[in-house]
Design a protein around this motif. Structure first.
Motif, PDB file in Angstrom:
ATOM      1  N   HIS A  26       0.824  -1.210   0.000  1.00  0.00           N
ATOM      2  CA  HIS A  26       0.000   0.000   0.000  1.00  0.00           C
ATOM      3  C   HIS A  26       0.859   1.261   0.000  1.00  0.00           C
ATOM      4  O   HIS A  26       0.497   2.257  -0.627  1.00  0.00           O
ATOM      5  N   ALA A  27       1.998   1.213   0.660  1.00  0.00           N
ATOM      6  CA  ALA A  27       2.926   2.353   0.623  1.00  0.00           C
ATOM      7  C   ALA A  27       3.475   2.538  -0.782  1.00  0.00           C
ATOM      8  O   ALA A  27       3.601   3.680  -1.256  1.00  0.00           O
ATOM      9  N   PHE A  28       3.797   1.453  -1.466  1.00  0.00           N
ATOM     10  CA  PHE A  28       4.263   1.557  -2.848  1.00  0.00           C
ATOM     11  C   PHE A  28       3.203   2.246  -3.708  1.00  0.00           C
ATOM     12  O   PHE A  28       3.509   3.131  -4.499  1.00  0.00           O
ATOM     13  N   PHE A  29       1.933   1.831  -3.537  1.00  0.00           N
ATOM     14  CA  PHE A  29       0.856   2.449  -4.308  1.00  0.00           C
ATOM     15  C   PHE A  29       0.805   3.954  -4.056  1.00  0.00           C
ATOM     16  O   PHE A  29       0.758   4.747  -4.997  1.00  0.00           O
ATOM     17  N   GLU A  30       0.800   4.343  -2.793  1.00  0.00           N
ATOM     18  CA  GLU A  30       0.656   5.755  -2.435  1.00  0.00           C
ATOM     19  C   GLU A  30       1.860   6.589  -2.854  1.00  0.00           C
ATOM     20  O   GLU A  30       1.711   7.674  -3.403  1.00  0.00           O
ATOM     21  N   LEU A  31       3.059   6.101  -2.556  1.00  0.00           N
ATOM     22  CA  LEU A  31       4.262   6.897  -2.776  1.00  0.00           C
ATOM     23  C   LEU A  31       4.733   6.910  -4.223  1.00  0.00           C
ATOM     24  O   LEU A  31       5.356   7.875  -4.657  1.00  0.00           O
ATOM     25  N   VAL A  32       4.438   5.863  -4.956  1.00  0.00           N
ATOM     26  CA  VAL A  32       4.909   5.782  -6.342  1.00  0.00           C
ATOM     27  C   VAL A  32       3.809   6.175  -7.332  1.00  0.00           C
ATOM     28  O   VAL A  32       4.079   6.843  -8.317  1.00  0.00           O
ATOM     29  N   ALA A  33       2.556   5.790  -7.069  1.00  0.00           N
ATOM     30  CA  ALA A  33       1.493   6.003  -8.046  1.00  0.00           C
ATOM     31  C   ALA A  33       0.495   7.086  -7.661  1.00  0.00           C
ATOM     32  O   ALA A  33      -0.208   7.594  -8.512  1.00  0.00           O
ATOM     33  N   GLY A  34       0.403   7.397  -6.382  1.00  0.00           N
ATOM     34  CA  GLY A  34      -0.581   8.398  -5.966  1.00  0.00           C
ATOM     35  C   GLY A  34      -1.993   7.952  -6.326  1.00  0.00           C
ATOM     36  O   GLY A  34      -2.372   6.823  -6.081  1.00  0.00           O
ATOM     37  N   ASP A  35      -2.763   8.856  -6.944  1.00  0.00           N
ATOM     38  CA  ASP A  35      -4.152   8.562  -7.308  1.00  0.00           C
ATOM     39  C   ASP A  35      -4.316   8.021  -8.723  1.00  0.00           C
ATOM     40  O   ASP A  35      -5.433   7.771  -9.159  1.00  0.00           O
ATOM     41  N   ASP A  36      -3.227   7.846  -9.436  1.00  0.00           N
ATOM     42  CA  ASP A  36      -3.279   7.372 -10.818  1.00  0.00           C
ATOM     43  C   ASP A  36      -3.571   5.866 -10.834  1.00  0.00           C
ATOM     44  O   ASP A  36      -2.703   5.049 -10.543  1.00  0.00           O
ATOM     45  N   GLN A  37      -4.797   5.498 -11.173  1.00  0.00           N
ATOM     46  CA  GLN A  37      -5.226   4.095 -11.118  1.00  0.00           C
ATOM     47  C   GLN A  37      -4.456   3.204 -12.089  1.00  0.00           C
ATOM     48  O   GLN A  37      -4.158   2.053 -11.767  1.00  0.00           O
ATOM     49  N   ASP A  38      -4.142   3.715 -13.278  1.00  0.00           N
ATOM     50  CA  ASP A  38      -3.365   2.924 -14.232  1.00  0.00           C
ATOM     51  C   ASP A  38      -1.969   2.646 -13.691  1.00  0.00           C
ATOM     52  O   ASP A  38      -1.450   1.536 -13.818  1.00  0.00           O
ATOM     53  N   ARG A  39      -1.376   3.654 -13.076  1.00  0.00           N
ATOM     54  CA  ARG A  39      -0.028   3.479 -12.523  1.00  0.00           C
ATOM     55  C   ARG A  39      -0.063   2.529 -11.325  1.00  0.00           C
ATOM     56  O   ARG A  39       0.853   1.747 -11.115  1.00  0.00           O
ATOM     57  N   ARG A  40      -1.136   2.584 -10.533  1.00  0.00           N
ATOM     58  CA  ARG A  40      -1.275   1.658  -9.404  1.00  0.00           C
ATOM     59  C   ARG A  40      -1.291   0.212  -9.896  1.00  0.00           C
ATOM     60  O   ARG A  40      -0.686  -0.656  -9.290  1.00  0.00           O
ATOM     61  N   ALA A  41      -1.988  -0.042 -10.983  1.00  0.00           N
ATOM     62  CA  ALA A  41      -2.023  -1.402 -11.550  1.00  0.00           C
ATOM     63  C   ALA A  41      -0.632  -1.828 -11.989  1.00  0.00           C
ATOM     64  O   ALA A  41      -0.231  -2.978 -11.776  1.00  0.00           O
ATOM     65  N   SER A  42       0.129  -0.896 -12.547  1.00  0.00           N
ATOM     66  CA  SER A  42       1.484  -1.249 -12.988  1.00  0.00           C
ATOM     67  C   SER A  42       2.406  -1.480 -11.794  1.00  0.00           C
ATOM     68  O   SER A  42       3.330  -2.288 -11.872  1.00  0.00           O
ATOM     69  N   VAL A  43       2.158  -0.790 -10.671  1.00  0.00           N
ATOM     70  CA  VAL A  43       2.972  -1.004  -9.464  1.00  0.00           C
ATOM     71  C   VAL A  43       2.870  -2.457  -9.024  1.00  0.00           C
ATOM     72  O   VAL A  43       3.882  -3.091  -8.700  1.00  0.00           O
ATOM     73  N   LEU A  44       1.682  -3.007  -9.030  1.00  0.00           N
ATOM     74  CA  LEU A  44       1.500  -4.403  -8.629  1.00  0.00           C
ATOM     75  C   LEU A  44       2.276  -5.336  -9.554  1.00  0.00           C
ATOM     76  O   LEU A  44       2.974  -6.239  -9.089  1.00  0.00           O
TER      77      LEU A  44
END
Length: 82
Positions: A26-44
């Protein structure tokens, strides 16, 4: 450098100098992708690949630690083979 490579290095750099031995997904999502849903998917996807490549180690409950290989990637500024 491609988006996956940039995301991978951003994630690995979180382990530098902050004193934390482990970070959670969850920290990776917040710190790397913020609110960008597409970027959050790529973080995973990137985290999964970093574990497969041996740059991160899963510690259970969505927590990860950096490995020696991950530290080397941070020093180089790239994950080989990406």
């Amino acid at each position: 450098m491609g988006q996956e490579q940039e995301t991978a290095i951003e994630i690995l750099r979180l382990f530098r100098g902050d004193g934390s031995e482990a970070w959670d997904l969850h920290a990776f999502f917040e710190l790397v992708a913020g609110d960008d849903q597409d970027r959050r998917a790529s973080v995973l996807d990137v985290v999964d690949r970093l574990v497969t490549e041996g740059c991160l180690e899963s510690r259970g409950s969505d927590f990860f630690t950096i490995t020696r290989k991950g530290e080397e990637a941070v020093r180089r500024g790239e994950v080989h083979g990406w």
